[in-house]
Write an enzyme that holds these catalytic residues in place. Structure first.
Site, PDB file in Angstrom:
ATOM      1  N   LYS A   1      -1.925  27.978   5.652  1.00 24.20           N
ATOM      2  CA  LYS A   1      -2.693  27.049   6.486  1.00 24.20           C
ATOM      3  C   LYS A   1      -1.741  26.347   7.431  1.00 24.20           C
ATOM      4  CE  LYS A   1      -6.609  24.849   7.308  1.00 24.20           C
ATOM      5  NZ  LYS A   1      -6.392  25.092   8.739  1.00 24.20           N
TER       6      LYS A   1
ATOM      7  N   LYS B   1       3.404  19.973   2.481  1.00 27.80           N
ATOM      8  CA  LYS B   1       2.306  19.010   2.643  1.00 27.80           C
ATOM      9  C   LYS B   1       1.070  19.404   1.835  1.00 27.80           C
ATOM     10  CE  LYS B   1       1.421  18.218   6.927  1.00 27.80           C
ATOM     11  NZ  LYS B   1       0.788  18.250   8.285  1.00 27.80           N
TER      12      LYS B   1
ATOM     13  N   LYS C   1       2.384  28.188  10.406  1.00 29.42           N
ATOM     14  CA  LYS C   1       2.316  27.499  11.697  1.00 29.42           C
ATOM     15  C   LYS C   1       2.387  28.532  12.793  1.00 29.42           C
ATOM     16  CE  LYS C   1       2.049  23.169  13.094  1.00 29.42           C
ATOM     17  NZ  LYS C   1       1.453  22.033  12.354  1.00 29.42           N
TER      18      LYS C   1
ATOM     19  N   THR D   1      -6.509  12.902  10.924  1.00 31.54           N
ATOM     20  CA  THR D   1      -5.070  12.676  10.745  1.00 31.54           C
ATOM     21  C   THR D   1      -4.748  11.185  10.904  1.00 31.54           C
ATOM     22  OG1 THR D   1      -4.624  14.898  11.526  1.00 31.54           O
ATOM     23  CG2 THR D   1      -2.769  13.373  11.527  1.00 31.54           C
TER      24      THR D   1
ATOM     25  N   ASN E   1      -3.924  12.666  20.150  1.00 34.61           N
ATOM     26  CA  ASN E   1      -5.067  12.679  19.237  1.00 34.61           C
ATOM     27  C   ASN E   1      -4.783  11.866  17.968  1.00 34.61           C
ATOM     28  OD1 ASN E   1      -7.562  13.554  17.990  1.00 34.61           O
ATOM     29  ND2 ASN E   1      -6.255  14.841  16.715  1.00 34.61           N
TER      30      ASN E   1
ATOM     31  N   SER F   1      -9.493  19.664   7.157  1.00 37.31           N
ATOM     32  CA  SER F   1      -9.552  21.102   7.471  1.00 37.31           C
ATOM     33  C   SER F   1      -9.977  21.892   6.230  1.00 37.31           C
ATOM     34  CB  SER F   1      -8.183  21.608   7.941  1.00 37.31           C
ATOM     35  OG  SER F   1      -8.021  21.386   9.317  1.00 37.31           O
TER      36      SER F   1
HETATM   37  P1  NAD Z   1      -1.220  15.492  21.020  1.00 44.11           P
HETATM   38  O1  NAD Z   1      -0.695  16.534  21.924  1.00 44.11           O
HETATM   39  O2  NAD Z   1      -2.665  15.121  21.079  1.00 44.11           O
HETATM   40  O3  NAD Z   1      -0.390  14.123  21.211  1.00 44.11           O
HETATM   41  C1  NAD Z   1       0.996  14.047  21.302  1.00 44.11           C
HETATM   42  C2  NAD Z   1       1.303  12.785  22.106  1.00 44.11           C
HETATM   43  O4  NAD Z   1       2.705  12.544  22.086  1.00 44.11           O
HETATM   44  C3  NAD Z   1       0.890  12.900  23.574  1.00 44.11           C
HETATM   45  O5  NAD Z   1       0.230  11.709  23.967  1.00 44.11           O
HETATM   46  C4  NAD Z   1       2.231  13.003  24.314  1.00 44.11           C
HETATM   47  O6  NAD Z   1       2.149  12.466  25.621  1.00 44.11           O
HETATM   48  C5  NAD Z   1       3.103  12.150  23.395  1.00 44.11           C
HETATM   49  N1  NAD Z   1       4.538  12.349  23.548  1.00 44.11           N
HETATM   50  C6  NAD Z   1       5.227  13.517  23.697  1.00 44.11           C
HETATM   51  N2  NAD Z   1       6.554  13.235  23.836  1.00 44.11           N
HETATM   52  C7  NAD Z   1       6.669  11.878  23.757  1.00 44.11           C
HETATM   53  C8  NAD Z   1       7.770  10.978  23.829  1.00 44.11           C
HETATM   54  N3  NAD Z   1       9.023  11.411  23.993  1.00 44.11           N
HETATM   55  N4  NAD Z   1       7.531   9.641  23.698  1.00 44.11           N
HETATM   56  C9  NAD Z   1       6.283   9.195  23.538  1.00 44.11           C
HETATM   57  N5  NAD Z   1       5.206   9.995  23.455  1.00 44.11           N
HETATM   58  C10 NAD Z   1       5.402  11.317  23.571  1.00 44.11           C
HETATM   59  O7  NAD Z   1      -0.797  15.959  19.564  1.00 44.11           O
HETATM   60  P2  NAD Z   1      -1.327  15.414  18.153  1.00 44.11           P
HETATM   61  O8  NAD Z   1      -2.305  16.393  17.640  1.00 44.11           O
HETATM   62  O9  NAD Z   1      -1.686  13.982  18.271  1.00 44.11           O
HETATM   63  O10 NAD Z   1      -0.009  15.590  17.278  1.00 44.11           O
HETATM   64  C11 NAD Z   1       1.037  14.623  17.319  1.00 44.11           C
HETATM   65  C12 NAD Z   1       1.975  14.871  16.143  1.00 44.11           C
HETATM   66  O11 NAD Z   1       1.231  14.792  14.923  1.00 44.11           O
HETATM   67  C13 NAD Z   1       2.625  16.253  16.139  1.00 44.11           C
HETATM   68  O12 NAD Z   1       3.920  16.160  15.598  1.00 44.11           O
HETATM   69  C14 NAD Z   1       1.736  17.049  15.197  1.00 44.11           C
HETATM   70  O13 NAD Z   1       2.422  18.140  14.606  1.00 44.11           O
HETATM   71  C15 NAD Z   1       1.407  15.969  14.182  1.00 44.11           C
HETATM   72  N6  NAD Z   1       0.197  16.253  13.430  1.00 44.11           N
HETATM   73  C16 NAD Z   1      -1.004  16.373  14.064  1.00 44.11           C
HETATM   74  C17 NAD Z   1      -2.138  16.668  13.309  1.00 44.11           C
HETATM   75  C18 NAD Z   1      -3.491  16.755  13.950  1.00 44.11           C
HETATM   76  O14 NAD Z   1      -4.475  16.949  13.224  1.00 44.11           O
HETATM   77  N7  NAD Z   1      -3.620  16.590  15.245  1.00 44.11           N
HETATM   78  C19 NAD Z   1      -2.045  16.826  11.928  1.00 44.11           C
HETATM   79  C20 NAD Z   1      -0.811  16.669  11.310  1.00 44.11           C
HETATM   80  C21 NAD Z   1       0.309  16.374  12.087  1.00 44.11           C
END
Ligand code: NAD
Length: 431
Positions: free
Chosen positions: A70, A94, A106, A190, A221, A359
């Site tokens: 996953k 995780k 991934k 999340t 997000n 999920s």
């Molecule tokens: P996303 O693309 O919606 O958001 C990422 C955000 O980070 C964006 O707003 C981007 O502009 C910002 N960003 C990038 N570089 C940056 C910097 N240097 N300084 C400040 N902001 C910066 O992605 P997401 O889904 O919100 O995921 C964010 C993190 O959470 C990732 O590491 C992802 O692996 C992790 N994550 C997400 C989920 C999920 O369900 N979406 C689940 C587990 C983990």
């Protein structure tokens, strides 16, 4: 070698200590060393101007001892095999920390998705599924969204898989639009889960939300939903950043109108990505993204990408605690410095597990055809995540270890048991 290049080594450098503490046998140590498989493909995409571009893509499957693999799919210009493998390693840990019957995987494509038109992006998303169709599946490996992939993209991917299979296969992907079998509550899961972990920890400390300040790196997000729900629960969000900049207001920010403002243009123009930034906000102080990481707050939330805190900037951290919503936002060496400074770290494998828990619930709903309400989903999320978080916290406090070590022990113990239960080692031992 740069920290980015050695991400998997950095991630694995934390494991020897865990293996020694658990006294696991060599089978487990060997199986943890590398992903079972890393599939690589060249994904051709016909561009709107008639030219052809080919994007490299990967799917890493680290381990499936506890169930089908996953893990999300990331579209980003910096994606490479090392990053995808490392993210699959963290997914494996995780899923076991929160006791889901999944292994870790991934995927990623090296692309600047914001430079593509909507149709080009759809062709790339469908191309990814065509490239990896044979190695994924509802019983084999189930993708989901990650950075720069969202509900819309998951919908295209689920449709492509079903087209090839010649029947609907909703359980192939999670994080789909609800109209295609997506789960209620998945988009916010999340951020919601991260808040539940923070609250469980704060309760133990007798800390009150009204007295706590929070800065959030990464207003995407996960970061947005966390910030919105935290504000609703009474926490004061004093700073937010995204890839273009950061904003700060000591009296507190309201994430909801900031998000709406950031996304207004996107919705008006039917775009997949938002081109705007928190920096478009007026009436607030603007600051650099680095300065946000150095704010004197109760909780620094890292919700952007890997390696946000490294040995280069760890000395500037003044927060009392770090909540890791991103995967791998703190390097192993920086972690040691934070421990010396007595900064609490609520680790990624626990703090961001809300997404994969919902999920899992989406996957069950798709397989049974029995769909549940958002309130029921949120209740199940809280039961599973807070229950597993409390186990980690008890262990950490009982054994005087940090939360990451406690979470890793909880995870590796479960994976090791699955490996031992399915292995043949005892047939080859002399006693
Ligand atoms: P996303 O693309 O919606 O958001 C990422 C955000 O980070 C964006 O707003 C981007 O502009 C910002 N960003 C990038 N570089 C940056 C910097 N240097 N300084 C400040 N902001 C910066 O992605 P997401 O889904 O919100 O995921 C964010 C993190 O959470 C990732 O590491 C992802 O692996 C992790 N994550 C997400 C989920 C999920 O369900 N979406 C689940 C587990 C983990």
């Amino acid at each position: 070698m740069s920290e980015k290049k050695s991400l998997l080594n950095d991630a694995q450098s934390r494991m020897e200590d865990i293996f020694d503490r658990l006294d696991v046998d060599d089978d487990v140590r060997h199986q943890f060393k590398q992903p079972r498989r890393i599939h690589q493909a060249a994904i051709p995409v016909r561009m709107d101007d008639g030219s052809l571009q080919v994007f490299p893509g990967w799917r890493a499957q680290y381990d499936q001892s506890r169930g089908p693999c996953k893990g999300g799919i990331r579209f980003h210009p910096d994606v490479d095999a090392d990053e995808v493998a490392t993210l699959s390693f963290w997914m494996m840990l995780k899923c076991a920390v929160v006791n889901l019957p999944f292994g870790g995987a991934k995927g990623g494509v090296k692309v600047d998705p914001k430079s593509l038109s909507r149709l080009e992006l759809e062709r790339l998303s469908r191309g990814y599924i065509r490239a990896f169709y044979d190695v994924i599946g509802p019983n084999r490996d189930i993708p989901a969204p990650d950075v720069n992939t969202n509900e819309t993209i998951m919908g295209w991917m689920a449709d492509e898989y079903s087209e090839i299979a010649r029947h609907k296969v909703p359980a192939i992907i999670t994080g789909k639009p609800p109209a295609m079998g997506g789960s209620a509550g998945r988009t916010a899961a999340t951020g919601r889960g991260a808040l539940q972990v923070l609250e469980a920890w704060a309760r133990r400390r007798g800390m009150q939300p009204e007295n706590m300040t929070i800065a959030v790196q990464g207003f995407g997000n996960a970061g947005y939903h966390f910030a919105r729900l935290a504000k609703e629960s009474g926490y004061r969000i004093v700073a937010l950043s995204d890839s273009k900049g950061a904003i700060h207001a000591r009296q507190g920010l309201d994430p909801e109108p900031i998000w709406q403002h950031k996304h207004k243009n996107r919705e008006l123009r039917g775009m997949v990505y938002c081109q705007s930034s928190v920096c478009a906000e007026s009436d607030v102080d603007h600051m650099s993204q680095d300065d946000l990481l150095a704010l004197d707050v109760d909780v620094l939330v890292l919700a952007a990408l890997e390696n946000a805190i490294t040995t280069d900037n760890v000395d500037q951290v003044r927060a009392g605690a770090i909540l890791e919503i991103a995967n791998g936002p703190v390097t192993a060496d920086a972690d040691k410095s934070l421990a010396r400074k007595k900064v609490t770290v609520l680790p990624d494998v626990l703090a961001n597990a809300g997404g994969v828990i919902v999920s899992y619930l989406e996957w069950i709903q798709n397989r049974t055809g029995d769909y549940w309400s958002e309130s029921y989903i949120n209740e199940r999320l809280a039961d599973q995540l807070v229950g597993q978080a409390e186990l980690c916290f008890d262990r950490a406090e009982g054994e005087n270890i940090d939360y990451r070590v406690a979470a890793y022990l909880q995870s590796v113990e479960r994976i090791a048991l699955a490996i031992a239960s399915s292995g043949t080692q005892r047939y080859f031992c002399s006693e």
